[in-house]
Motif scaffolding. Structure first.
Motif, PDB file in Angstrom:
ATOM      1  N   VAL A  28       0.860  -1.184   0.000  1.00 32.30           N
ATOM      2  CA  VAL A  28       0.000   0.000   0.000  1.00 32.30           C
ATOM      3  C   VAL A  28       0.895   1.232   0.000  1.00 32.30           C
ATOM      4  N   ALA A  29       1.662   1.374   1.065  1.00 29.14           N
ATOM      5  CA  ALA A  29       2.514   2.552   1.204  1.00 29.14           C
ATOM      6  C   ALA A  29       3.643   2.566   0.170  1.00 29.14           C
ATOM      7  N   LEU A  30       4.068   1.402  -0.285  1.00 21.73           N
ATOM      8  CA  LEU A  30       5.205   1.329  -1.200  1.00 21.73           C
ATOM      9  C   LEU A  30       4.799   1.157  -2.669  1.00 21.73           C
ATOM     10  N   LEU A  31       3.516   1.302  -2.976  1.00 25.05           N
ATOM     11  CA  LEU A  31       3.084   1.176  -4.372  1.00 25.05           C
ATOM     12  C   LEU A  31       3.761   2.207  -5.268  1.00 25.05           C
ATOM     13  N   SER A  32       3.957   3.413  -4.755  1.00 23.34           N
ATOM     14  CA  SER A  32       4.618   4.442  -5.571  1.00 23.34           C
ATOM     15  C   SER A  32       6.066   4.056  -5.872  1.00 23.34           C
ATOM     16  N   ASP A  33       6.721   3.370  -4.936  1.00 24.21           N
ATOM     17  CA  ASP A  33       8.085   2.899  -5.189  1.00 24.21           C
ATOM     18  C   ASP A  33       8.100   1.808  -6.249  1.00 24.21           C
ATOM     19  N   TRP A  34       7.112   0.900  -6.198  1.00 25.57           N
ATOM     20  CA  TRP A  34       7.018  -0.133  -7.231  1.00 25.57           C
ATOM     21  C   TRP A  34       6.856   0.511  -8.607  1.00 25.57           C
ATOM     22  N   LYS A  35       5.982   1.516  -8.694  1.00 26.77           N
ATOM     23  CA  LYS A  35       5.747   2.171  -9.974  1.00 26.77           C
ATOM     24  C   LYS A  35       7.003   2.891 -10.458  1.00 26.77           C
ATOM     25  N   ARG A  36       7.725   3.511  -9.533  1.00 32.42           N
ATOM     26  CA  ARG A  36       8.944   4.231  -9.913  1.00 32.42           C
ATOM     27  C   ARG A  36       9.997   3.257 -10.431  1.00 32.42           C
ATOM     28  N   VAL A  37      10.198   2.145  -9.727  1.00 24.20           N
ATOM     29  CA  VAL A  37      11.217   1.166 -10.112  1.00 24.20           C
ATOM     30  C   VAL A  37      10.879   0.542 -11.466  1.00 24.20           C
ATOM     31  N   LEU A  38       9.593   0.287 -11.711  1.00 25.77           N
ATOM     32  CA  LEU A  38       9.187  -0.339 -12.964  1.00 25.77           C
ATOM     33  C   LEU A  38       9.020   0.660 -14.103  1.00 25.77           C
ATOM     34  N   GLY A  39       9.159   1.950 -13.804  1.00 24.70           N
ATOM     35  CA  GLY A  39       9.054   2.970 -14.839  1.00 24.70           C
ATOM     36  C   GLY A  39       7.643   3.187 -15.339  1.00 24.70           C
ATOM     37  N   LEU A  40       6.665   3.023 -14.470  1.00 16.39           N
ATOM     38  CA  LEU A  40       5.271   3.212 -14.857  1.00 16.39           C
ATOM     39  C   LEU A  40       4.847   4.656 -14.636  1.00 16.39           C
ATOM     40  N   SER A  41       3.926   5.116 -15.448  1.00 16.97           N
ATOM     41  CA  SER A  41       3.443   6.485 -15.283  1.00 16.97           C
ATOM     42  C   SER A  41       2.508   6.551 -14.083  1.00 16.97           C
ATOM     43  N   VAL A  42       2.597   7.644 -13.357  1.00 15.71           N
ATOM     44  CA  VAL A  42       1.774   7.829 -12.171  1.00 15.71           C
ATOM     45  C   VAL A  42       0.549   8.636 -12.564  1.00 15.71           C
ATOM     46  N   SER A  43      -0.620   8.078 -12.312  1.00  9.64           N
ATOM     47  CA  SER A  43      -1.875   8.757 -12.632  1.00  9.64           C
ATOM     48  C   SER A  43      -2.626   9.036 -11.341  1.00  9.64           C
ATOM     49  N   ASN A  44      -3.049  10.259 -11.173  1.00 10.25           N
ATOM     50  CA  ASN A  44      -3.840  10.600  -9.992  1.00 10.25           C
ATOM     51  C   ASN A  44      -5.226   9.991 -10.126  1.00 10.25           C
ATOM     52  N   GLY A  45      -5.787   9.602  -9.020  1.00  7.65           N
ATOM     53  CA  GLY A  45      -7.140   9.070  -9.022  1.00  7.65           C
ATOM     54  C   GLY A  45      -7.220   7.574  -9.247  1.00  7.65           C
ATOM     55  N   MET A  46      -6.103   6.902  -9.482  1.00  9.77           N
ATOM     56  CA  MET A  46      -6.146   5.455  -9.649  1.00  9.77           C
ATOM     57  C   MET A  46      -6.350   4.801  -8.287  1.00  9.77           C
ATOM     58  N   THR A  47      -7.206   3.805  -8.234  1.00 11.23           N
ATOM     59  CA  THR A  47      -7.423   3.091  -6.986  1.00 11.23           C
ATOM     60  C   THR A  47      -6.237   2.175  -6.709  1.00 11.23           C
ATOM     61  N   ILE A  48      -6.157   1.693  -5.490  1.00 11.62           N
ATOM     62  CA  ILE A  48      -5.077   0.769  -5.125  1.00 11.62           C
ATOM     63  C   ILE A  48      -5.156  -0.484  -5.987  1.00 11.62           C
ATOM     64  N   GLN A  49      -6.377  -0.974  -6.240  1.00  7.07           N
ATOM     65  CA  GLN A  49      -6.527  -2.169  -7.071  1.00  7.07           C
ATOM     66  C   GLN A  49      -6.006  -1.931  -8.486  1.00  7.07           C
ATOM     67  N   ALA A  50      -6.304  -0.776  -9.051  1.00  5.59           N
ATOM     68  CA  ALA A  50      -5.846  -0.462 -10.403  1.00  5.59           C
ATOM     69  C   ALA A  50      -4.331  -0.339 -10.441  1.00  5.59           C
ATOM     70  N   ARG A  51      -3.756   0.281  -9.420  1.00  7.06           N
ATOM     71  CA  ARG A  51      -2.299   0.429  -9.371  1.00  7.06           C
ATOM     72  C   ARG A  51      -1.628  -0.932  -9.239  1.00  7.06           C
ATOM     73  N   ARG A  52      -2.213  -1.815  -8.417  1.00  4.44           N
ATOM     74  CA  ARG A  52      -1.655  -3.176  -8.281  1.00  4.44           C
ATOM     75  C   ARG A  52      -1.736  -3.924  -9.605  1.00  4.44           C
ATOM     76  N   GLN A  53      -2.875  -3.791 -10.310  1.00  2.00           N
ATOM     77  CA  GLN A  53      -3.028  -4.481 -11.595  1.00  2.00           C
ATOM     78  C   GLN A  53      -1.992  -3.979 -12.596  1.00  2.00           C
ATOM     79  N   GLN A  54      -1.744  -2.680 -12.604  1.00  2.00           N
ATOM     80  CA  GLN A  54      -0.751  -2.110 -13.518  1.00  2.00           C
ATOM     81  C   GLN A  54       0.640  -2.650 -13.201  1.00  2.00           C
ATOM     82  N   ILE A  55       0.969  -2.727 -11.927  1.00  3.02           N
ATOM     83  CA  ILE A  55       2.278  -3.251 -11.511  1.00  3.02           C
ATOM     84  C   ILE A  55       2.401  -4.725 -11.870  1.00  3.02           C
ATOM     85  N   MET A  56       1.361  -5.507 -11.605  1.00  5.26           N
ATOM     86  CA  MET A  56       1.409  -6.937 -11.912  1.00  5.26           C
ATOM     87  C   MET A  56       1.533  -7.168 -13.419  1.00  5.26           C
TER      88      MET A  56
END
Length: 193
Positions: free
Chosen positions: A56-84
């Motif tokens: 939860v707290a480290l989702l932004s770090d996962w996105k940064r390490v994987l080079g994913l774009s950060v979108s405001n308003g994405m739910t935790i579930q959507a962010r997890r799906q993008q990372i997976m």
């Protein structure tokens, strides 16, 4: 444990005969207990952040390490799906690879690879494509699917909507993975029943 539990544990560690009802001692032990509770919560966040399934707290770090774009308003579930989706990428250039990748994201797609019109091979009524069409492929997304995220305890955070519609991550993932010399076109197909 919360701050009061830690405070009680610190009381138990005091030597025998120590005055336990002093106002300053109580304030000091309460502050230490709150600090230990905060450290314990931070340690649990770090432990949960080891995998994106529970992060939860480290989702932004996962996105940064994987080079994913950060979108405001994405739910935790959507962010997890993008990372997976990014983690499952194995690479490939075949139609089947991209179809399987779309299926893992919850999309039913077909892929067309148009060919230019050739005399002797095509006939009247066939589409006239230019020779450069061999570098284009068309992804047909059935029913124009967009992911729906429903609020779930353990997978959602306070303040998130009860239901939200995710972004179509399929387009950005395909554009990232496609061969550089090709162009991908997305066709949203609505099934009429």
């Amino acid at each position: 444990m919360n701050g009061n539990d830690w405070q009680e544990l610190l009381y138990l560690m005091l030597p025998d005969g120590y005055a336990r009802n002093g106002q300053r001692l109580n304030a000091e032990l309460q502050a230490e207990g709150n600090t230990l509770a905060s450290v314990e919560r931070s340690a649990q966040d770090m432990l949960n952040g080891v995998t994106p399934f529970t992060a939860v707290a480290l989702l932004s770090d996962w996105k940064r390490v994987l080079g994913l774009s950060v979108s405001n308003g994405m739910t935790i579930q959507a962010r997890r799906q993008q990372i997976m989706a990014k983690l499952v990428e194995t690479g490939g250039l075949s139609r089947n690879y991209f179809i399987r990748l779309a299926k893992s994201l919850g999309y039913d797609v077909t892929i067309d690879e148009p060919e230019p019109f050739r005399c002797g091979r095509n006939r009247c009524g066939d589409r006239l494509w230019i020779p450069e069409i061999v570098w284009v492929w068309i992804v047909n997304i059935q029913d124009g699917q967009v992911p729906v995220y429903r609020f779930r305890c353990g997978s959602s955070a306070t303040g998130e909507r009860l239901m939200s519609f995710g972004q179509n991550m399929l387009e950005s993932i395909f554009r990232d993975l496609k061969p550089a010399h090709t162009q991908v076109v997305f066709n949203y197909v609505e099934n009429k029943t």
